[in-house]
Motif scaffolding. Structure first.
Motif, PDB file in Angstrom:
ATOM      1  N   UNK A   1      63.219  65.787  71.093  1.00 42.39           N
ATOM      2  CA  UNK A   1      63.288  64.624  71.993  1.00 42.39           C
ATOM      3  C   UNK A   1      63.261  63.347  71.160  1.00 42.39           C
ATOM      4  N   UNK A   2      64.054  62.388  71.555  1.00 42.44           N
ATOM      5  CA  UNK A   2      64.210  61.174  70.752  1.00 42.44           C
ATOM      6  C   UNK A   2      62.993  60.258  70.828  1.00 42.44           C
ATOM      7  N   UNK A   3      62.894  59.395  69.827  1.00 43.52           N
ATOM      8  CA  UNK A   3      61.908  58.326  69.822  1.00 43.52           C
ATOM      9  C   UNK A   3      62.586  57.091  70.402  1.00 43.52           C
ATOM     10  N   UNK A   4      61.988  56.506  71.434  1.00 40.90           N
ATOM     11  CA  UNK A   4      62.580  55.350  72.109  1.00 40.90           C
ATOM     12  C   UNK A   4      61.804  54.097  71.720  1.00 40.90           C
ATOM     13  N   UNK A   5      62.517  53.140  71.122  1.00 45.66           N
ATOM     14  CA  UNK A   5      61.880  51.911  70.654  1.00 45.66           C
ATOM     15  C   UNK A   5      62.537  50.695  71.286  1.00 45.66           C
ATOM     16  N   UNK A   6      61.723  49.816  71.856  1.00 44.83           N
ATOM     17  CA  UNK A   6      62.209  48.526  72.348  1.00 44.83           C
ATOM     18  C   UNK A   6      62.071  47.504  71.217  1.00 44.83           C
ATOM     19  N   UNK A 141      60.161  52.763  76.772  1.00 47.12           N
ATOM     20  CA  UNK A 141      59.906  52.975  75.342  1.00 47.12           C
ATOM     21  C   UNK A 141      58.557  53.630  75.061  1.00 47.12           C
ATOM     22  N   UNK A 142      58.482  54.235  73.882  1.00 48.72           N
ATOM     23  CA  UNK A 142      57.198  54.708  73.359  1.00 48.72           C
ATOM     24  C   UNK A 142      56.575  53.663  72.442  1.00 48.72           C
ATOM     25  N   UNK A 175      51.824  55.434  77.321  1.00 47.88           N
ATOM     26  CA  UNK A 175      52.220  55.868  75.980  1.00 47.88           C
ATOM     27  C   UNK A 175      52.705  54.705  75.107  1.00 47.88           C
ATOM     28  N   UNK A 176      52.848  53.518  75.685  1.00 43.70           N
ATOM     29  CA  UNK A 176      53.434  52.398  74.948  1.00 43.70           C
ATOM     30  C   UNK A 176      52.491  51.871  73.861  1.00 43.70           C
ATOM     31  N   UNK A 177      53.035  51.739  72.656  1.00 44.24           N
ATOM     32  CA  UNK A 177      52.277  51.199  71.529  1.00 44.24           C
ATOM     33  C   UNK A 177      53.129  50.182  70.783  1.00 44.24           C
TER      34      UNK A 177
END
Length: 258
Positions: A1-6, A141-142, A175-177
């Motif tokens: 599963x991908x890493x989603x970054x804003x 995003x994560x 989960x957002x960091x």
């Protein structure tokens, strides 16, 4: 599963879109599968990827408002090699329409769910404001990657963004960091740059990327050619810096997975 970054900062002109486009290309160069999501109605990431925003048949507007499947709006970029969910001025209308839709804050998260298995990284280029589009990015995003110049006013804007991230984490997306802070347009000869950089490291510690992005003419020229700097001049200081950032990000991702 991908890493989603804003990739977010409500202050304009900090190198946000430059980072989105060039980090996407650099991650592809490290053999990662990457989707770049242009969530800014200005469509700069779209144009900087060599896609004409005025010729789009499907874009993020149709994706967010449920008028098409996510996969149908994805474009291939050449020679950069990443996939792109493009945007243009229609996205301004999407923000208005979202206000009357169910689950308006999570439309992007739901749209990306169907394509996440296809990518190692999904990068979201946010608009330079804390609006409903940015909220959608933070909910999807994560992690948040914050590009910023090392200047006095940047610190003020940073505190507002951190508060928004905390609010989204507490209310919608636990989960957002903050993934990392990226120092852009960096000039070590400037004493204020060094002072602000020191303050960032003392407050955020290892959240501050070791890689810095220097001021670089080639970085500024590449968008007018519709390519990332890696395709425009791979030996430039800007290209080398973004490759280093991609390597640092991959290392962090591997360490977090252990």
């Amino acid at each position: 599963m991908s890493k989603v970054l804003a990739i977010a900062n409500q202050k304009g002109g900090v190198g946000k879109t430059t980072t989105a486009v060039n980090l996407a290309a650099s991650l592809v160069a490290t053999k990662r599968r990457v989707l770049l999501v242009d969530l800014d109605p200005q469509g700069n990431a779209t144009m900087g990827s060599g896609i004409d925003k005025y010729e789009l048949e499907l874009s993020m507007y149709e994706v967010l408002t449920g008028k098409c499947r996510t996969a149908d709006a994805i474009c291939k970029t050449d020679p950069a090699g990443y996939d792109l969910l493009p945007a243009n001025g229609d996205l301004t209308a999407a923000e208005v329409e979202l206000m009357s839709l169910n689950r308006r804050e999570s439309r992007l998260r739901e749209a990306l769910a169907e394509v996440r298995p296809d990518y190692d990284y999904i990068l979201i280029d946010c608009p330079p404001s804390l609006n409903m589009l940015t909220v959608n990015a933070l909910v999807a995003a994560q992690g948040v990657l914050i590009p910023m110049q090392c200047e006095y006013y940047a610190l003020e804007g940073l505190s507002a963004l951190v508060q928004t991230v905390d609010s989204i984490r507490d209310s919608i997306n636990p989960k957002l960091e903050i993934e990392g802070l990226l120092r852009t347009m960096y000039d070590p000869r400037n004493s204020l740059t060094v002072d602000v950089s020191t303050q960032l490291i003392s407050h955020f510690g290892d959240k501050v990327y070791g890689t810095v992005i220097p001021r670089n003419v080639r970085l500024a020229e590449a968008p007018s050619h519709g390519v990332p700097v890696l395709s425009y001049d791979k030996t430039s200081r800007g290209a080398v810096a973004y490759l280093a950032l991609a390597g640092e990000m991959n290392r962090r991702t591997r360490q977090a997975a252990r």
